[in-house]
Design a protein around this motif. Structure first.
Motif, short mmCIF file in Angstrom:
data_model
loop_
_atom_site.label_atom_id
_atom_site.label_comp_id
_atom_site.label_asym_id
_atom_site.label_seq_id
_atom_site.Cartn_x
_atom_site.Cartn_y
_atom_site.Cartn_z
N LEU A 49 37.79 43.93 49.59
CA LEU A 49 38.82 42.95 49.20
C LEU A 49 40.21 43.57 49.26
CD1 LEU A 49 37.09 41.11 46.23
CD2 LEU A 49 37.84 40.06 48.37
N ALA A 50 40.35 44.79 48.75
CA ALA A 50 41.66 45.45 48.75
C ALA A 50 42.18 45.66 50.16
CB ALA A 50 41.58 46.79 48.01
N ASN A 51 41.28 45.95 51.10
CA ASN A 51 41.70 46.17 52.50
C ASN A 51 41.92 44.88 53.27
OD1 ASN A 51 41.85 48.97 52.51
ND2 ASN A 51 39.69 49.21 52.96
N THR A 52 41.67 43.75 52.66
CA THR A 52 41.92 42.47 53.32
C THR A 52 43.18 41.90 52.68
OG1 THR A 52 39.54 42.28 53.65
CG2 THR A 52 40.83 40.32 54.10
N ASP A 53 43.06 40.98 51.76
CA ASP A 53 44.24 40.42 51.10
C ASP A 53 44.11 40.45 49.58
OD1 ASP A 53 45.86 39.81 53.28
OD2 ASP A 53 44.71 38.00 53.72
N GLY A 54 43.17 41.23 49.07
CA GLY A 54 42.91 41.21 47.64
C GLY A 54 42.06 40.02 47.29
N GLY A 55 41.79 39.82 46.01
CA GLY A 55 40.98 38.68 45.60
C GLY A 55 40.27 38.94 44.29
N ARG A 56 39.10 38.32 44.14
CA ARG A 56 38.33 38.44 42.89
C ARG A 56 36.86 38.70 43.19
NH1 ARG A 56 41.04 33.60 39.44
NH2 ARG A 56 42.71 34.89 38.59
N VAL A 57 36.27 39.56 42.35
CA VAL A 57 34.84 39.77 42.35
C VAL A 57 34.33 39.18 41.05
CG1 VAL A 57 32.96 41.46 42.31
CG2 VAL A 57 35.00 41.92 43.67
N TYR A 58 33.29 38.36 41.14
CA TYR A 58 32.64 37.81 39.96
C TYR A 58 31.29 38.51 39.82
CZ TYR A 58 36.18 34.20 39.70
OH TYR A 58 37.37 33.53 39.58
N LEU A 59 31.17 39.38 38.84
CA LEU A 59 29.94 40.11 38.60
C LEU A 59 29.07 39.32 37.64
CD1 LEU A 59 28.33 42.72 39.02
CD2 LEU A 59 29.63 43.73 37.14
N GLY A 60 27.86 39.01 38.08
CA GLY A 60 26.96 38.19 37.28
C GLY A 60 26.88 36.78 37.81
N THR A 88 37.59 55.15 43.93
CA THR A 88 38.29 54.66 45.12
C THR A 88 39.45 55.59 45.46
OG1 THR A 88 39.63 53.17 43.73
CG2 THR A 88 37.69 52.23 44.79
N VAL A 89 39.79 55.65 46.76
CA VAL A 89 40.89 56.48 47.25
C VAL A 89 41.78 55.64 48.13
CG1 VAL A 89 41.49 58.53 48.60
CG2 VAL A 89 39.39 58.52 47.24
N HIS A 114 48.21 48.65 49.55
CA HIS A 114 49.37 48.92 50.40
C HIS A 114 49.14 50.12 51.31
CE1 HIS A 114 51.64 45.78 48.52
NE2 HIS A 114 51.33 46.26 47.34
N SER A 115 47.88 50.53 51.39
CA SER A 115 47.45 51.57 52.32
C SER A 115 46.00 51.23 52.68
CB SER A 115 47.55 52.96 51.67
OG SER A 115 46.69 53.05 50.56
N VAL A 116 45.33 52.11 53.37
CA VAL A 116 43.92 51.88 53.67
C VAL A 116 43.12 52.50 52.53
CG1 VAL A 116 42.02 52.36 55.26
CG2 VAL A 116 44.28 51.81 56.15
N ALA A 117 42.34 51.68 51.84
CA ALA A 117 41.54 52.15 50.71
C ALA A 117 40.12 52.47 51.16
CB ALA A 117 41.52 51.08 49.62
N SER A 118 39.49 53.39 50.45
CA SER A 118 38.11 53.73 50.73
C SER A 118 37.39 54.06 49.44
CB SER A 118 38.02 54.94 51.68
OG SER A 118 38.36 56.13 51.00
N THR A 119 36.08 54.17 49.53
CA THR A 119 35.32 54.67 48.39
C THR A 119 35.49 56.18 48.36
OG1 THR A 119 33.30 55.03 49.65
CG2 THR A 119 33.60 52.82 48.69
#
Length: 192
Positions: A49-60, A88-89, A114-119
């Motif tokens: 999500l962070a590497n696209t446009d952001g958003g929401r994760v619904y856990l459960g 995350t990095v 605002h950069s490329v994020a990774s695990t």
């Protein structure tokens, strides 16, 4: 008869709740926590999500939008946010909160990176829409990383970056000037 009415009422409530969450999109990811979702899978969803446009994760919440609840180990929003930032990095500053009336669901707000994020393990993912119209998280390939970095650089160019300094600069023949250190307003020379 009482049990059948109660079951019907529960099914009706679940149907209503499913429509509260809608369906998955590029900016909305549902993660089931019935079998205790591994932290790595949650972190991968956040990175995508962070590497696209952001958003929401619904856990459960199941893929069809039905809330089934989050496990107790995931019900500490501050701890969950810290775990995601630590795995995350660069660290992704998510905001987690408990939502839902009868069934506890965790809503995780993910900002656009605002950069490329990774695990921490090096996985770089992004969201995309499949042919059937459903979203998925997929690996980001090297050429996509270069394109993303280029797009981010062009969208974050500070204003007035190339404005010419105003005022006089005098330099004697034996001084070296650091051009990067010149302010844009009221410039003053600095010796390297």
């Amino acid at each position: 008869m009482y049990n059948s009415e109660k079951n019907s009422e529960n099914q009706s409530r679940r149907w209503q709740m499913a429509h509260e969450y809608g369906k998955e999109t590029l900016s909305k990811e549902f993660k089931s926590d019935i079998k205790s979702l591994p932290d790595s899978e949650l972190v991968e969803a956040v990175v995508a999500l962070a590497n696209t446009d952001g958003g929401r994760v619904y856990l459960g919440v199941e893929d069809d939008g039905t809330p089934t609840g989050a496990q107790r180990k995931h019900q500490a929003p501050i701890g969950l946010s810290a775990m995601i930032a630590n795995k995350t990095v660069p660290p992704i500053p998510v905001r987690a909160q408990l939502v839902g009336d009868d069934i506890t669901v965790i809503q995780i707000d993910v900002p656009k990176s605002h950069s490329v994020a990774s695990t921490k393990s090096g996985k770089i993912l992004r969201r995309m829409v499949k042919v059937d119209g459903t979203p998925e998280s997929v690996p980001m390939y090297p050429y996509e990383i270069a394109t993303r970095l280029s797009d981010l650089a062009s969208s974050t160019t500070p204003p007035n970056r190339f404005r010419k300094p105003q005022g006089r600069i005098s330099i004697s023949w034996n001084e070296t000037v650091c051009v990067e250190s010149l302010p844009l307003i009221n410039p003053v020379t600095e010796i390297c």
